[in-house]
Scaffold this motif. Structure first.
Motif, PDB file in Angstrom:
ATOM      1  N   THR A   1      80.584  44.648 128.453  1.00  0.00           N
ATOM      2  CA  THR A   1      79.577  43.973 127.626  1.00  0.00           C
ATOM      3  C   THR A   1      79.157  42.643 128.226  1.00  0.00           C
ATOM      4  N   GLY A   2      79.861  42.189 129.253  1.00  0.00           N
ATOM      5  CA  GLY A   2      79.457  40.970 129.954  1.00  0.00           C
ATOM      6  C   GLY A   2      78.546  41.230 131.140  1.00  0.00           C
ATOM      7  N   HIS A   3      77.913  42.405 131.159  1.00  0.00           N
ATOM      8  CA  HIS A   3      77.175  42.818 132.354  1.00  0.00           C
ATOM      9  C   HIS A   3      75.909  42.009 132.606  1.00  0.00           C
ATOM     10  N   HIS A   4      75.520  41.125 131.684  1.00  0.00           N
ATOM     11  CA  HIS A   4      74.343  40.292 131.916  1.00  0.00           C
ATOM     12  C   HIS A   4      74.705  38.924 132.472  1.00  0.00           C
ATOM     13  N   GLY A   5      75.914  38.774 132.980  1.00  0.00           N
ATOM     14  CA  GLY A   5      76.196  37.560 133.738  1.00  0.00           C
ATOM     15  C   GLY A   5      77.448  36.813 133.385  1.00  0.00           C
TER      16      GLY A   5
END
Length: 884
Positions: free
Chosen positions: A155-159
Motif C-alpha cells: 500500500t506504500g507503492h506511491h512513494g
C-alpha cells in the motif's frame, strides 16, 4: 474456489475522460490483476528475482512464498474501494455504479475527497477489518504483526510507507449504505485474491504469511511499485468493460504479457550471454593480469567481494567479468556501477557500453547525470505519463513518468546502470520511492569504485546499503587501490565476516570474497604480480604549498621540452589562479597550451572539459608537443590519463597514490628528455600548519604523517608502498614523535567521525515524509552537508545561458536539462549567495538562481559583480578586483 461477487467489478480503478475509446474507466479488480499479472510473469521468468525473495524470506517454501507475494501485490490498491476515492472521477463513478450514487447526494465534503490517500487508507481499512476477513479474533495482535509489513509494502507503492492510524478514516461523513457497500467490496476483493493466488498453493486466509523483515518489506515495496508502474500503462493494459470473469481476465492478461514479451520490451528482462572469460573484455594483444587472473576462482554465489589492486591494473574489467559470471548463474539480473563523482561516472559509462554489447547484445544501459537515450519502452512510459488523468499526481503512470524523466534515477531500471554513489545511498535515506532504488540494487551486482574515497558519514550510509544487500541475498563488489586495514575490516564486518590471519600484513594485490565467517584473500601468483615501479619524490616547502616563480618556470620549461605536465591543487580557486599565471608565462608561445579542469562547471560544460582532457592527456593522446593541465582532485579517480611529470599539493597518502596512478600510467617507448622515469613533485607547507587543507581533508594527522614519510624517502616503490605506507599512515597508535597538536586534532577528528557515522545511521530510520524526492534537496543528505550548493546560471529574462528557452523545454526533458545546466559551488559560498532566489518547490527547487548579464570576452557577469561564469574557467567568486 469461492464464487466471485460481480459487484466488485463496478468499482473503477483507472479513469480518464480523454481515453481514446468509448470505455473511459477500468474496473478496479481488473487493474489490481493487471499489476499482479506483471508480478507473476516477472517472478516466473527471472531466477534472480526469485532468489532475492527466497533470501529475504528464508524459511518459506518457494511455491508458498510466490503465492503470498502475488496475493499482497494484488491488494496494493485496496484503498480505492472507498467512496471518497471513487468520487475523484464522478463521471466514472456514475457509469460504474449507476444506482448506488446519484448526483451529489453523498454528504462528503470536497476536501475530504481531494485529500484522500488510497494507499494509506488501504492498510488502515485492513487493520480495522482483517479480523472479519479471517473470521477470527486477534486479541494479542499476533496475526496483525504478520500482515502489517506485507500490507505496508504494497500500500506504500506511491512513494512512502503508510503511517499507523491513517487519520482519513476517522469520522467519514457518508450514508451507511455506501460505507457498508465499500466494506463488502474490500472483503470480496480479499476473498477473490485468496481464491486466485493462495488456494492454488494450498493456503488460505487463516494461514499466517511468513515474517516480513524491514529489508524484505523494502524489497517487496520496490517490486510492487515497479509492477504497478507497468500495470498502469494503458498502451499495454487497455481499459475494459466489466464483462469478463476475474479468473479468465487474469489468464488472458498473463498470456498477453508473455506473447508480447512486455518485460523484455521495457528493458526489465534480458538474457545474458554465456560467460566468455575475462579475455573477452580485453584488447586483442592483452591477456589477464594481476587480480584479473583470480576472477574465475571466485564462487558464482552472492557475497561481498573486495578487489585491492594498483591503479590501472584492470580492477574494472575484473569486477565486470565477475558480475558477468553472476549474471550467467542467475544470482543477479543486472549491474549497478557506482562511482564517486559525475565525471568518473561519465567516463565509466563509455567503458561499460562495450561490456554491455558483449554480455547482452542490446541492453538497457543507463547513465545517471548524462543525457543519454535508453530503452524505448521506458521512453514510452514517460510519454504516457505526461497525460494527467483523474487521479492526478498519485496516478502510477504519472509518478513513473516523473521518476524516470530525471536521469539520475533511471540507473536502477536498466540491465546495466552507471551512477554516482549518492544515488545508491539514497536507497536507504528517507526520500520517496527509495524502495525502488533499493529493489534495483537488490537484484543487481552492486559495484562501487574508489571505495576509499568517502567519509565516515557516507560509510555509515553505505554500511546500511550493504546490510540490505546481504539481507536480500544480493551481491556487492568494492574496488580500491588504497584500502586501509581498518576500512577493509569495517566493510567485511557489515557482511558478518572477518579477515583471517595477520590482516595488516595481507598480501597485495588481493581479492576477498565474504559470505559470512572468516575469509582469507586470494593472492596473485608471482608471474602475474604487478611489475616493480619506482617513483622519484621531490618535496618542496612553499607558502600555502602554492607554486612559486621558480616552479612555474620549471613547469613551462618542461612543457616546452615536450612533457605532458599535470599540476593538481586542492582548491578550485588555486586552479583558476594558477592557470591564468601559467598562460601569462606561455603567452609568447603558440605551441604550449595550458588547460584547466575542476568541478565547478555546469555539468554540460564539464562533460566537454573532461572529453578535452582525455583527448589531450589520455592513453591515446598525441604527444608530439608538450602541454600543461592545471586540475583539482577530479583527475585522481577513474580517468585514464598519462602524464610525464606530476606536481601535486600535499594530500592524504591514499589520495596521493591515486594521483600517482596518472603518472607514467602506460608503458611507452619514449618519454621526453629528463622524464624517462616517473617523477612527482609534492608541494607542502613550510611548517605543520596545513591551513585550509585541514578543512578539506579533516584528518590533520594523516596529512602530517604523509608529509613526514615523503620527506624521509626520496623514492616510493610500488606495489609494496600500497600496503606499507597506507598502513603506517592510518595506524591507530600514536607515532613516537607526533606533535601534541596533531594528536589532539586527531582525537577531535575521531570523535567527529563517530558522530557522523551515527548521524547517518539515524537518518536512515527517519520517515519518508521527512524529505521530498527532489534532487536539489536530497543530495545534501548523502554527504553530511558537505555536498556543494547548486547554482543555476540564468539570463535576465530567466533563460539558460546558451540553451533553449525554459518555456520551450518539454516537461519530460526539463529535469535533465536543468541538471546539465547547474553548477556546484562550495558550501562556504552560502553567505555570499544570500539574497539570490532559491525556490522551495517547482522545477528550480534547491538551486540558487544566479542571474548573469550578456557575455563579455567569454564571461557572464552577475549584476552585483560578485560572480562570473565562463566555459573555460567555470564559476568564480570575484575578489575586489577581478583577475585579468
Amino acid at each position: 474456489m469461492n464464487p466471485i461477487p460481480e459487484f466488485i467489478t463496478h468499482f473503477w480503478g483507472k479513469a480518464d475522460p480523454n481515453y481514446p475509446d468509448t470505455q473511459k474507466w477500468h474496473p478496479l479488480p481488473y487493474h489490481m490483476l493487471d499489476v499482479a499479472a506483471v508480478a507473476t510473469t516477472w517472478w516466473d521468468t527471472c531466477p534472480a528475482l526469485r532468489g532475492r525473495f527466497k533470501a529475504a524470506f528464508p524459511n518459506e517454501p518457494e511455491n508458498r512464498l510466490r503465492a503470498w507475494v502475488l496475493f499482497f501485490v494484488a491488494l496494493h490498491d485496496l484503498g480505492k474501494a472507498d467512496i471518497r476515492f471513487q468520487l475523484k472521477a464522478p463521471e466514472a463513478l456514475a457509469a460504474a455504479w449507476r444506482v448506488v450514487v446519484q448526483g451529489d447526494d453523498h454528504e462528503i465534503p470536497p476536501l475530504e475527497i481531494s485529500a484522500f490517500d488510497h494507499g494509506h487508507a488501504g492498510i488502515a481499512w485492513a487493520a480495522l477489518e482483517y479480523q472479519s476477513w479471517l473470521a477470527t479474533r486477534d486479541n494479542e495482535l499476533s496475526i496483525w504483526a504478520r500482515w502489517d509489513n506485507w500490507l505496508a509494502a504494497v500500500t506504500g507503492h506511491h512513494g512512502d510507507f503508510p503511517k499507523p492510524g491513517y487519520e482519513g478514516l476517522k469520522g467519514i461523513e457518508a450514508d451507511e449504505i455506501l460505507i457498508d457497500h465499500d466494506r463488502a467490496a474490500r472483503h470480496a476483493l480479499v476473498s477473490t485474491f485468496e481464491s486466485l493466488f493462495l488456494q492454488p498453493a494450498g493456503l488460505d486466509l487463516q494461514a499466517l504469511p511468513p515474517p516480513c523483515s524491514l529489508p524484505a518489506r523494502t524489497l517487496l515495496a520496490g517490486f510492487c511499485t515497479s509492477c504497478d508502474w507497468l500495470g498502469s500503462n494503458t498502451d499495454e493494459f487497455d481499459y475494459r468493460a466489466p464483462d469478463t470473469a476475474l479468473s479468465s481476465y487474469l489468464r488472458k492478461r498473463l498470456a498477453q504479457i508473455e506473447s508480447s514479451r512486455m518485460l523484455e520490451r521495457y528493458g526489465l528482462l534480458a538474457a545474458a550471454q554465456s560467460y566468455a572469460g575475462l579475455s573477452a573484455l580485453l584488447g586483442n594483444a592483452e591477456s589477464p593480469r594481476g587480480v584479473q587472473t583470480l576472477v574465475d576462482d571466485l564462487p558464482a554465489s552472492a557475497g561481498l567481494t573486495l578487489i585491492e589492486a594498483p591503479t590501472g591494473s584492470g580492477k574494472t574489467e575484473a569486477a565486470l567479468a565477475y558480475a558477468w559470471r553472476l549474471l550467467e548463474a542467475g544470482v543477479a539480473d543486472s549491474i549497478v556501477f557506482a562511482l564517486p563523482t559525475q565525471a568518473t561516472a561519465n567516463a565509466m559509462f563509455e567503458r561499460v557500453k562495450s561490456f554491455a554489447a558483449k554480455v547482452y547484445g542490446e541492453a538497457n544501459v543507463v547513465l545517471a547525470h548524462g543525457k543519454r537515450d535508453f530503452n524505448a519502452g521506458f521512453q514510452q512510459l514517460i510519454e504516457r505519463g505526461q497525460r494527467r488523468i483523474r487521479q492526478g499526481d498519485e496516478e502510477a503512470s504519472v509518478q513513473c513518468a516523473a521518476w524516470l524523466a530525471n536521469s539520475r534515477k533511471r540507473v536502477f531500471l536498466g540491465q546495466i546502470g552507471v551512477c554516482t554513489v549518492d544515488q545508491v545511498l539514497l536507497s536507504v535515506l528517507p526520500v520517496r520511492h527509495k524502495f525502488v532504488r533499493s529493489f534495483g540494487l537488490n537484484k543487481s551486482v552492486l559495484i562501487v569504485d574508489e571505495i576509499h574515497a568517502y567519509d565516515a558519514y557516507m560509510y555509515g550510509l553505505l554500511g546500511e546499503v550493504l546490510k540490505n544487500q546481504r539481507a536480500c541475498g544480493g551481491s556487492a563488489v568494492l574496488l580500491s587501490a588504497t584500502l586501509s586495514t581498518n576500512l577493509r575490516d569495517k566493510l567485511l564486518a557489515v557482511w558478518e565476516s572477518e579477515a583471517a590471519g595477520d590482516a595488516e600484513n595481507a598480501p597485495y594485490p588481493a581479492l576477498w570474497h565474504a559470505m559470512g565467517g572468516t575469509v582469507a584473500p586470494l593472492t596473485v601468483a608471482d608471474e602475474h604480480r604487478p611489475p616493480r615501479r619506482e617513483v622519484d619524490i621531490e618535496c618542496l616547502r612553499l607558502p600555502a604549498a602554492y607554486p612559486d616563480d621558480d616552479l612555474r618556470a620549471r613547469i613551462v620549461a618542461a612543457a616546452r621540452n615536450g612533457a605532458l605536465v599535470a599540476v593538481v591543487v586542492n582548491l578550485v580557486d588555486d586552479a583558476q589562479r594558477l592557470a591564468r599565471e601559467l598562460r601569462e608565462l606561455v603567452a609568447d608561445s603558440s605551441e604550449i597550451e595550458v588547460d584547466i579542469f575542476h568541478a565547478r562547471y555546469r555539468f554540460a560544460d564539464r562533460q566537454d572539459k573532461e572529453a578535452a582532457v582525455l583527448e589531450h592527456y589520455g592513453r591515446d593522446a598525441p604527444r608530439a608537443t608538450g602541454r600543461i593541465l592545471v586540475a583539482t582532485q577530479v583527475v585522481e579517480q577513474s580517468l585514464d590519463l598519462d602524464f610525464d611529470w606530476l606536481i601535486t599539493q600535499i594530500c592524504p597518502v591514499d589520495l596521493l597514490f591515486q594521483r600517482l596512478g596518472r603518472l607514467h600510467r602506460h608503458q611507452r617507448e619514449q618519454r621526453p628528455p629528463g622524464f624517462e622515469t616517473p617523477r612527482c613533485t609534492v608541494l607542502t607547507v613550510e611548517r605543520d600548519d596545513y591551513g585550509v587543507f585541514e578543512l578539506i581533508y579533516g584528518n590533520t594527522r594523516v596529512l602530517w604523517r604523509t608529509d613526514v614519510l615523503l620527506s624521509r624517502h626520496d623514492t616510493l616503490v610500488f606495489p609494496e608502498a600500497y600496503r606499507d605506507r597506507i598502513e603506517r599512515v592510518y595506524q591507530r597508535d600514536d607515532w613516537p614523535n607526533e606533535p601534541e597538536r596533531i594528536a589532539c586534532d586527531f582525537t577531535k577528528f575521531s570523535a567527529e567521525q563517530v558522530r557522523r557515522e551515527k548521524d547517518a545511521r539515524q537518518l536512515t530510520s527517519m520517515t519518508v515524509a521527512s524529505f521530498r524526492d527532489e534532487d536539489g534537496r536530497i543530495t545534501s543528505l548523502t554527504r553530511d552537508g558537505e555536498m556543494s550548493l547548486n547554482v543555476l546560471p540564468l539570463t535576465p529574462d530567466g533563460n539558460l545561458l546558451d540553451g533553449p528557452r525554459i518555456v520551450d523545454i518539454s516537461e519530460q526533458q526539463l529535469a535533465e536539462t536543468l541538471n546539465l545546466n547547474t553548477a556546484p559551488a562550495p558550501a562556504s559560498w552560502r553567505e555570499h549567495l544570500n539574497g539570490y532566489r532559491i525556490d522551495s518547490e517547482g522545477p528550480f527547487v534547491g538551486c540558487y538562481q544566479l542571474v548573469l548579464t550578456q557575455p563579455c570576452n567569454g564571461f557572464w557577469n552577475s549584476q552585483d559583480g560578485k560572480f562570473r561564469y565562463s566555459k573555460e574557467f567555470g564559476l568564480e567568486k570575484m575578489q575586489a578586483e577581478p583577475p585579468a
